[in-house]
Design an enzyme around this catalytic site. Structure first.
Site, PDB file in Angstrom:
ATOM      1  N   SER A 167      -9.120   2.456   3.087  1.00 40.13           N
ATOM      2  CA  SER A 167      -8.120   3.112   2.254  1.00 40.13           C
ATOM      3  C   SER A 167      -7.220   2.140   1.499  1.00 40.13           C
ATOM      4  O   SER A 167      -6.384   2.564   0.716  1.00 40.13           O
ATOM      5  CB  SER A 167      -7.269   4.041   3.110  1.00 40.13           C
ATOM      6  OG  SER A 167      -6.617   3.329   4.138  1.00 40.13           O
ATOM      7  N   SER A 202      -9.989   0.106   7.043  1.00 39.02           N
ATOM      8  CA  SER A 202      -9.331   0.239   5.736  1.00 39.02           C
ATOM      9  C   SER A 202      -8.874  -1.069   5.107  1.00 39.02           C
ATOM     10  O   SER A 202      -8.549  -1.102   3.929  1.00 39.02           O
ATOM     11  CB  SER A 202      -8.133   1.188   5.850  1.00 39.02           C
ATOM     12  OG  SER A 202      -8.583   2.506   6.031  1.00 39.02           O
ATOM     13  N   LYS A 242       0.836  -1.201   0.000  1.00 36.87           N
ATOM     14  CA  LYS A 242       0.000   0.000   0.000  1.00 36.87           C
ATOM     15  C   LYS A 242       0.869   1.249   0.000  1.00 36.87           C
ATOM     16  O   LYS A 242       1.885   1.317   0.706  1.00 36.87           O
ATOM     17  CB  LYS A 242      -0.900  -0.037   1.238  1.00 36.87           C
ATOM     18  CG  LYS A 242      -1.936   1.067   1.332  1.00 36.87           C
ATOM     19  CD  LYS A 242      -2.824   0.793   2.539  1.00 36.87           C
ATOM     20  CE  LYS A 242      -3.859   1.885   2.757  1.00 36.87           C
ATOM     21  NZ  LYS A 242      -4.723   1.584   3.922  1.00 36.87           N
TER      22      LYS A 242
END
Length: 478
Positions: A156, A180, A81
């Site tokens: 996210s 997330s 990520k």
């Protein structure tokens, strides 16, 4: 090549078996992924940063070791990520402030994955600083949901979830503060898990003992996710909250067949509105645990303080980690991030005292709850995937929210009480959009969480639904 496409559709566990049998090489996997990314990522924008040269160099070095000595991941490629540093690779955090940032050192979690034979080949898209459960930013734009390209992939860890759902990854790294790892898994029809605090060591930043956010695994099924959690877990001296490895692997726990005796289902945890269709789908899925002889009851711990508590503690976290950026780079921050930081800077010690006490109280009640129930099930998100043009969910089932994070209460309440939790695919809306079931275990109960989730995954029969090719419109389900 046809063989590439067959690899893309294989499970991560099957791919690692092939690596360990010498049937494929890490370079074969990288070739397959590069081709798949070229075919589909321009439609979904999940992996905006690629580093295949770095991955191939490391693959060649790894292949000098004998098969069987290449680590748990054995040369498995993994995207990281874009909130998390990878040495020598662009790491933007989705912010114009860091659009040219190339860190000199990787985060501990990346070092751990590489130690176990993981190959980092891409960075997955994320909202600016991971704020807001909709993956878009000013650096790379929006990540689109492959089930319906007009819809959000949530966030996210949205880029990671989409990469998995479209066959651009077998396993993926993500992070989770307010859902997330769980929200994008729910929206994309894959599995994402928030582990217990300390289960996955990471490099401290801004505060030595920040614990709202954790790093964790994403995959297409429970066993693959357990495998990645094994590779991510372990203590590290630089992370004082990190936990030692357990004697038994998480993959063995997932495969144990151990099932809960009694589980609770709640459509709303007593704190949030929920879309009626999502409530119906998750309730039906939870009830199917009864097919394994499990007692299913409707109940939840008392989490009434969750909204006030999370609002304060999240704002405090943004203040300590981002206040310097507000002072020096305010014009480059998105409005939601500015609001979060300013909310944090306005806090009083009394508000912090109250929020910390609320967290302790809710955690105590939750531990008591788990003396009766082995698992708690609830929706992972309160709505199906929403239009990408909407920055966030402003209302649900006739209730309007006060801010851009309140719609995430069903996941951030679980964050506050320190429980491991995953989103498990459990069905589809009538219009063909995925719905995730949140499965929660008591603190440090990852083994029983994985075992129970794997039992339910077998019952639901949705394993293998992904990867898919991106779709303009979803396929309606009856």
């Amino acid at each position: 090549m046809a063989s590439d496409q067959k690899l893309v559709h294989a499970t991560a566990c099957a791919v690692i078996d092939k690596l360990n049998a010498g049937e494929v090489t890490p370079l074969d996997l990288l070739d397959a992924l590069e081709q798949r990314i070229a075919e589909v990522d321009d439609k979904v924008n999940a992996l905006p940063i690629l580093c295949f040269d770095r991955a191939r160099d490391r693959a060649k070095a790894l292949m000098k070791k004998p098969i069987g000595k290449r680590g748990l991941l054995a040369g498995m490629p993994i995207p990281i990520k874009d909130l998390t540093n990878v040495e020598g690779v662009l790491t933007t955090q989705g912010s114009p402030i860091y659009k040219d940032n190339v860190p000199a050192r990787s985060d501990i979690v990346v070092e751990q994955l590489e130690h176990h034979g993981g190959l980092i080949y891409a960075k997955s898209n994320t909202p600016e600083f991971g704020a807001g459960a909709n993956t878009f930013n000013e650096v790379f734009g929006a990540t689109l949901n492959p089930w319906d390209l007009s819809r959000s992939a949530a966030g996210s860890s949205g880029g990671a979830a989409v990469a998995l759902a479209t066959g651009m990854a077998w396993l993926a790294h993500g992070t989770d503060m307010g859902g997330s790892l769980r929200n994008p898994a729910s929206f994309c029809g894959i599995v994402g898990m928030r582990p217990s605090i300390g289960r996955v060591a990471h490099s401290p930043a801004a505060k030595i003992d920040r614990n709202l956010g954790v790093h964790g695994p994403m995959a297409r099924n429970v066993e693959d996710l357990a495998l990645l959690l094994d590779a991510m877990s372990g203590e590290h001296p630089a992370d004082p909250l990190s936990l030692p490895l357990l004697p038994a692997s998480f993959l063995s726990a997932a495969r144990s067949g151990n099932k809960p005796k009694r589980i609770a289902y709640s459509p709303d945890l007593g704190i949030t509105p929920v879309d009626p269709e999502v409530a119906a789908i998750t309730r039906k899925a939870a009830a199917r645990f009864a097919e394994a002889g499990v007692i299913v009851e409707e109940a939840h711990p008392d989490l009434r303080e969750a909204h006030e508590c999370f609002h304060v503690l999240r704002a405090f976290d943004f203040a300590i980690s981002k206040a310097a950026l507000l002072r020096t780079k305010r014009d480059q921050l998105k409005p939601e991030v500015i609001w979060n930081i300013e909310e944090g800077l306005k806090l009083t010690v009394e508000q912090l005292e109250r929020a910390e006490a609320q967290r302790v109280t809710m955690s105590t009640r939750t531990l008591e709850f788990f003396k009766t129930y082995d698992l708690l099930l609830a929706p992972a998100t309160i709505v199906p995937p929403f239009p990408i043009r909407d920055r966030y969910v402003a209302e649900c089932a006739g209730t309007k929210f006060d801010n851009y994070v309140e719609w995430l209460g069903i996941v951030y309440a679980i964050t506050l009480v320190c429980c491991p939790a995953m989103s498990l695919p459990c069905g589809f809306t009538a219009s063909g959009l995925p719905v995730g079931l949140q499965v929660v275990a008591p603190p440090r109960g990852e083994a029983q969480l994985l075992a129970g989730a794997n039992v339910l995954e077998d019952i639901l029969g949705l394993r293998g639904t992904t990867p898919i090719d991106p779709r303009i419109e979803p396929i309606p389900h009856k």
